[in-house]
Write a protein that holds these residues in place. Sequence first.
Motif, mmCIF file in Angstrom:
data_model
loop_
_atom_site.group_PDB
_atom_site.id
_atom_site.type_symbol
_atom_site.label_atom_id
_atom_site.label_comp_id
_atom_site.label_asym_id
_atom_site.label_seq_id
_atom_site.Cartn_x
_atom_site.Cartn_y
_atom_site.Cartn_z
ATOM 1 N N THR A 67 0.815 -1.211 0.000
ATOM 2 C CA THR A 67 0.000 0.000 0.000
ATOM 3 C C THR A 67 0.848 1.260 0.000
ATOM 4 O OG1 THR A 67 -1.773 -1.172 1.159
ATOM 5 C CG2 THR A 67 -1.824 1.232 1.224
ATOM 6 N N THR A 68 1.884 1.291 0.823
ATOM 7 C CA THR A 68 2.703 2.505 0.926
ATOM 8 C C THR A 68 3.435 2.815 -0.380
ATOM 9 O OG1 THR A 68 4.525 1.172 1.852
ATOM 10 C CG2 THR A 68 3.054 2.261 3.416
ATOM 11 N N ILE A 69 3.665 1.802 -1.193
ATOM 12 C CA ILE A 69 4.344 2.008 -2.478
ATOM 13 C C ILE A 69 3.358 2.442 -3.557
ATOM 14 C CG2 ILE A 69 5.618 0.855 -4.346
ATOM 15 C CD1 ILE A 69 6.903 -0.908 -2.211
ATOM 16 N N TYR A 70 2.209 1.746 -3.627
ATOM 17 C CA TYR A 70 1.292 1.970 -4.741
ATOM 18 C C TYR A 70 0.274 3.076 -4.508
ATOM 19 C CZ TYR A 70 3.134 -2.240 -6.939
ATOM 20 O OH TYR A 70 3.962 -3.164 -7.525
ATOM 21 N N SER A 71 -0.112 3.339 -3.254
ATOM 22 C CA SER A 71 -1.151 4.356 -3.025
ATOM 23 C C SER A 71 -0.741 5.746 -3.518
ATOM 24 C CB SER A 71 -1.561 4.392 -1.548
ATOM 25 O OG SER A 71 -0.458 4.685 -0.717
ATOM 26 N N PRO A 72 0.529 6.193 -3.345
ATOM 27 C CA PRO A 72 0.896 7.503 -3.915
ATOM 28 C C PRO A 72 0.824 7.518 -5.440
ATOM 29 C CG PRO A 72 2.483 6.819 -2.237
ATOM 30 C CD PRO A 72 1.634 5.624 -2.549
ATOM 31 N N MET A 73 1.181 6.393 -6.082
ATOM 32 C CA MET A 73 1.105 6.309 -7.533
ATOM 33 C C MET A 73 -0.345 6.401 -7.999
ATOM 34 S SD MET A 73 3.861 3.194 -7.926
ATOM 35 C CE MET A 73 3.520 2.948 -9.661
ATOM 36 N N ILE A 74 -1.231 5.695 -7.300
ATOM 37 C CA ILE A 74 -2.649 5.722 -7.646
ATOM 38 C C ILE A 74 -3.215 7.124 -7.442
ATOM 39 C CG2 ILE A 74 -4.934 4.847 -6.989
ATOM 40 C CD1 ILE A 74 -3.462 2.219 -6.172
ATOM 41 N N PHE A 78 -4.959 9.289 -10.224
ATOM 42 C CA PHE A 78 -6.397 9.511 -10.028
ATOM 43 C C PHE A 78 -6.607 10.379 -8.784
ATOM 44 C CE2 PHE A 78 -5.904 5.491 -12.236
ATOM 45 C CZ PHE A 78 -6.796 5.612 -13.294
ATOM 46 N N PRO A 79 -6.331 11.680 -8.888
ATOM 47 C CA PRO A 79 -6.434 12.549 -7.702
ATOM 48 C C PRO A 79 -7.839 12.626 -7.120
ATOM 49 C CG PRO A 79 -6.069 13.836 -9.723
ATOM 50 C CD PRO A 79 -5.859 12.404 -10.074
ATOM 51 N N GLU A 80 -8.869 12.370 -7.958
ATOM 52 C CA GLU A 80 -10.234 12.435 -7.437
ATOM 53 C C GLU A 80 -10.665 11.145 -6.736
ATOM 54 O OE1 GLU A 80 -9.553 12.678 -10.687
ATOM 55 O OE2 GLU A 80 -9.780 14.804 -11.215
ATOM 56 N N LEU A 81 -9.879 10.109 -6.891
ATOM 57 C CA LEU A 81 -10.270 8.804 -6.356
ATOM 58 C C LEU A 81 -9.962 8.682 -4.871
ATOM 59 C CD1 LEU A 81 -11.172 5.810 -6.750
ATOM 60 C CD2 LEU A 81 -8.772 5.287 -7.227
ATOM 61 N N ASN A 82 -10.941 8.247 -4.112
ATOM 62 C CA ASN A 82 -10.726 7.881 -2.718
ATOM 63 C C ASN A 82 -10.465 6.373 -2.704
ATOM 64 O OD1 ASN A 82 -10.905 7.134 -0.024
ATOM 65 N ND2 ASN A 82 -12.563 8.565 0.440
ATOM 66 N N ILE A 189 -13.861 18.128 -17.666
ATOM 67 C CA ILE A 189 -14.678 16.957 -17.341
ATOM 68 C C ILE A 189 -14.204 16.411 -16.010
ATOM 69 C CG2 ILE A 189 -15.378 14.634 -18.051
ATOM 70 C CD1 ILE A 189 -14.759 15.509 -20.939
ATOM 71 N N ILE A 190 -15.089 16.325 -15.049
ATOM 72 C CA ILE A 190 -14.719 15.811 -13.729
ATOM 73 C C ILE A 190 -15.294 14.407 -13.584
ATOM 74 C CG2 ILE A 190 -14.842 16.147 -11.235
ATOM 75 C CD1 ILE A 190 -15.261 19.129 -11.762
ATOM 76 N N PRO A 191 -14.448 13.381 -13.740
ATOM 77 C CA PRO A 191 -14.969 12.010 -13.633
ATOM 78 C C PRO A 191 -15.221 11.625 -12.181
ATOM 79 C CG PRO A 191 -12.597 11.966 -13.945
ATOM 80 C CD PRO A 191 -13.015 13.420 -14.029
ATOM 81 N N ILE A 192 -16.283 10.897 -11.965
ATOM 82 C CA ILE A 192 -16.532 10.338 -10.629
ATOM 83 C C ILE A 192 -15.912 8.947 -10.639
ATOM 84 C CG2 ILE A 192 -18.285 9.794 -8.895
ATOM 85 C CD1 ILE A 192 -20.153 11.714 -10.330
ATOM 86 N N ASN A 193 -14.623 8.896 -10.294
ATOM 87 C CA ASN A 193 -13.827 7.701 -10.557
ATOM 88 C C ASN A 193 -14.348 6.439 -9.893
ATOM 89 O OD1 ASN A 193 -11.572 8.687 -12.234
ATOM 90 N ND2 ASN A 193 -11.242 10.031 -10.480
ATOM 91 N N VAL A 194 -14.904 6.577 -8.694
ATOM 92 C CA VAL A 194 -15.305 5.374 -7.985
ATOM 93 C C VAL A 194 -16.425 4.654 -8.729
ATOM 94 C CG1 VAL A 194 -17.086 6.384 -6.510
ATOM 95 C CG2 VAL A 194 -15.697 4.477 -5.649
ATOM 96 N N ARG A 195 -17.133 5.340 -9.617
ATOM 97 C CA ARG A 195 -18.230 4.724 -10.357
ATOM 98 C C ARG A 195 -17.741 3.972 -11.594
ATOM 99 N NH1 ARG A 195 -22.996 9.367 -10.176
ATOM 100 N NH2 ARG A 195 -23.162 9.441 -7.904
ATOM 101 N N VAL A 196 -16.527 4.232 -12.046
ATOM 102 C CA VAL A 196 -16.058 3.565 -13.253
ATOM 103 C C VAL A 196 -15.040 2.471 -12.937
ATOM 104 C CG1 VAL A 196 -16.545 5.509 -14.759
ATOM 105 C CG2 VAL A 196 -14.310 5.358 -13.666
ATOM 106 N N TRP A 197 -14.686 2.311 -11.690
ATOM 107 C CA TRP A 197 -13.865 1.178 -11.287
ATOM 108 C C TRP A 197 -14.802 -0.021 -11.136
ATOM 109 C CZ3 TRP A 197 -8.590 0.879 -10.867
ATOM 110 C CH2 TRP A 197 -7.880 2.090 -10.899
#
Length: 205
Positions: A67-74, A78-82, A189-197
Amino acid sequence: MELLFGVGIPLLIGATGLILLVCTIWHFYRKAKHTMKNLFGTDNLGQLIEARESEVANTPKSVSGMTTIYSPMIQKDFPELNWVELKGIAENHLKDYLKEQHFMSVCIHKTEILNYIKQSGTCVIIFQSGVQYLTGTKKVQARYNTHMMYVQDANEYGYAKGFSTTCPHCGGAVSDLGRKFCDYCGSEIIPINVRVWELHKIEEA
């Protein structure tokens, strides 16, 4: 007399050897039981096996946490993604999947990001979870990987109809869900990322 003497000597030697063998086995058996009692508190092999099975059934599986490695990359991509919210969605998918397998009392101990894969047209976050469930009366500890996929380019991935959307400002087609601005009017365009995952697959690790 000589015949009896000639037969008796080998029998005596054989009996003596057998007695020595039995005594040796008994000695090591007693020593092994003594050692088991000192180490484990009991010399009952059945109890030891039962205790070991109980320990395995009640010890959560460790998960490979990257998590500590990949979460900053994600977060950068995807800055809008929680992603924590996405992890919760992945856990719900996993619970539903395990219940479909007729497992009972499903409990997720821990979930970490195992991998983050960017491929042509898609991104995949793989969450690994340590889970516990009942199958019949038996408690089981296991690990599962839940793959959540984001389609960046619907045309390239072959899901243009299912994933295409339109610009909220001009109505222009937006097939690349990773775009930040409309190709036609230039509006943001502001994507609501959690809806397209979307759930891609679940597999036991």
